[in-house]
Design a protein around this motif. Structure first.
Motif, PDB file in Angstrom:
ATOM      1  N   ARG A 386       0.768  -1.157   0.157  1.00 40.74           N
ATOM      2  CA  ARG A 386      -0.087   0.132   0.149  1.00 40.74           C
ATOM      3  C   ARG A 386       0.824   1.303  -0.189  1.00 40.74           C
ATOM      4  NH1 ARG A 386      -3.035   0.423   5.319  1.00 40.74           N
ATOM      5  NH2 ARG A 386      -4.345  -1.115   4.640  1.00 40.74           N
ATOM      6  N   THR A 398      -5.851   5.994  -1.810  1.00 39.93           N
ATOM      7  CA  THR A 398      -5.026   4.804  -1.429  1.00 39.93           C
ATOM      8  C   THR A 398      -4.723   3.911  -2.537  1.00 39.93           C
ATOM      9  OG1 THR A 398      -5.884   4.695   0.858  1.00 39.93           O
ATOM     10  CG2 THR A 398      -4.957   2.725   0.027  1.00 39.93           C
ATOM     11  N   GLU A 400      -3.263   0.392  -3.771  1.00 41.25           N
ATOM     12  CA  GLU A 400      -3.113  -1.073  -3.029  1.00 41.25           C
ATOM     13  C   GLU A 400      -3.122  -2.022  -4.190  1.00 41.25           C
ATOM     14  OE1 GLU A 400      -4.277  -3.021   1.108  1.00 41.25           O
ATOM     15  OE2 GLU A 400      -4.488  -0.929   0.710  1.00 41.25           O
ATOM     16  N   TRP A 424     -12.134  -3.061   2.645  1.00 37.94           N
ATOM     17  CA  TRP A 424     -11.193  -2.105   1.926  1.00 37.94           C
ATOM     18  C   TRP A 424     -12.010  -0.893   1.100  1.00 37.94           C
ATOM     19  CZ3 TRP A 424     -10.480   0.021  -2.739  1.00 37.94           C
ATOM     20  CH2 TRP A 424      -9.348   0.612  -3.041  1.00 37.94           C
TER      21      TRP A 424
END
Length: 429
Positions: A386, A398, A400, A424
């Motif tokens: 990440r 973010t 990831e 998530w």
């Protein structure tokens, strides 16, 4: 015109098929045919009649039987390895690695049980295929509803003239105007909303996590398989309904007439993953994050120029032979004098979306966690990487990667994966 109707779904025998531990079986049907047309651009809007659909389903079953024959062969190999390990365990002393042998034996027996279950479930699925086909047009939506209605959510059908099968919208019992998230979940090539919901039962968390779930169906290609068109220039939408950006955008806008949603999220598998990335490229209003499993974007993706940043979760198995983790640039683009223009690697996708968010994805990143998602692969096979605010990404973004070491195009995911995926997605506020 788009028509809404609340679900009143009759019981279906097909709904009793093993969608739990054999969840990956229904997905296997899509996997068998997925690679056939990943680079094809010919599309057709004509719907096959019932006899054609039956022939297509029979062909799919034959391909599935071939695939599962390979599983049977692997079962024999696993049995042999298990027998060998049992002998070693019996001959080993307590101080010569007995614990490691027993651990390996347990892992192998778990994998063997899963594959044995696949063979049993295949027989049941094959017996019921004629009933599924005989139900006629539109029943994919009814079948989808019969799968998701156990969630306790309120089910609506959204019909659209560009699609044979309506989309299924599952609303939670409690909503908050302007805040309830909407997740759009897209099936892979040759799949549909029913087998996708069975393989990825996001609907089971609709009420507990307070989000709405939209399960649409792709258009039919010339061979009668449903697909998503993640390109700008492949299809003439007036003839084939191939403008999937327009279709999904309109579908979401009409879903908003049922619920006043907040952020929108896309999750897609394989071809659905390609389409999810394409929706992000086109700047869908309200789109907050994209999660893609075994799907990327094309190498020459000019349609993504100027795309706004979104959070991205890329999930990919290192042993995926259909959509390879390392990408595939060997397919020539006929419009570029032989230059390669097929699909990008997992790391290239992360690099692209990191740059759009003003941060850099580094190949030497270390995993922050490991997860045991894939029941076909022993141990905690998935490494999570990440970057976020600490890498100067745009506020709240973010990027990831969940790298499935040893996982293939069709992992046998447990509920642990579904929980982690939804955690998530819904954290990207």
């Amino acid at each position: 015109m788009i028509i809404y109707r609340k679900s009143s779904v009759p019981p279906r025998a097909i709904a009793s098929i093993a969608f739990g531990t054999g969840r990956f079986l229904m997905m296997s049907v899509a996997i068998v045919v997925l690679g056939v047309a990943m680079s094809a651009c010919s599309r057709s809007g004509e719907e096959p009649d019932q006899s054609e659909r039956l022939l297509e389903l029979e062909a799919t079953v034959q391909a599935l039987e071939t695939s599962l024959a390979a599983l049977a062969a692997e079962n024999v190999e696993l049995e042999n390895e298990i027998d060998s390990l049992k002998q070693e365990v019996g001959q080993s002393s307590a101080d010569t690695g007995l614990g490691d042998l027993e651990s390996r034996l347990e892992q192998l027996e778990a994998v063997w049980a899963m594959k044995d279950s696949a063979l049993t479930d295949k027989e049941q699925w094959s017996e019921d295929k004629s009933e599924w086909t005989a139900q006629g047009d539109g029943d994919i939506a009814d079948l989808t509803a019969s799968i998701v209605e156990a969630s306790g959510g309120e089910i609506h059908f959204i019909e659209h003239p560009a699609r044979q099968d309506p989309a299924v919208l599952v609303m939670p019992q409690d909503t908050v105007d302007g805040e309830t998230p909407l997740i759009v979940s897209l099936h892979g090539f040759g799949g549909n909303s029913a087998d996708h919901a069975a393989y990825f039962p996001l609907h089971e968390r609709v009420n507990t996590d307070g989000f709405a779930l939209l399960l649409p169906n792709g258009n039919l290609n010339s061979d009668g398989f449903q697909f998503w068109n993640p390109t700008d220039d492949c299809c003439e939408s007036a003839k084939s309904g191939g403008d999937d950006v327009g279709y999904l955008t309109e579908l979401i806008e009409n879903a908003r007439k049922i619920g006043d949603f907040g952020s929108v999220y896309f999750f897609g598998y394989s071809n659905g993953g390609f389409m999810s990335y394409h929706m992000a490229c086109k700047g869908l209003p309200g789109l907050r994050a994209v999660a893609s499993l075994a799907g990327t974007s094309y190498v020459a993706d000019s349609s993504c120029a100027g795309a706004p940043p979104v959070s991205v979760l890329h999930i990919h198995g290192t042993e995926d032979s259909v959509i390879q983790f390392v990408g595939d640039e060997t397919e020539p683009d006929p419009k570029s004098d032989g230059e390669t223009a097929f699909y990008a690697s997992a790391t290239e996708m992360l690099t692209r979306w990191s740059h759009r968010a003003g941060c850099d994805w580094h190949d030497n990143l270390q995993p922050y966690a490991s997860f045991d998602f894939d029941q076909f692969v022993p141990g905690a096979e998935s490494q999570a990487f990440r970057i976020g605010s600490d890498a100067n990404c745009a506020d709240g973004i973010t990027i990831e990667l969940w790298k499935g070491n040893g996982s293939t195009h069709g992992p046998a995911y447990s509920d642990t994966f579904i929980n982690a995926l939804l955690d998530w997605i819904l954290s990207q506020e």
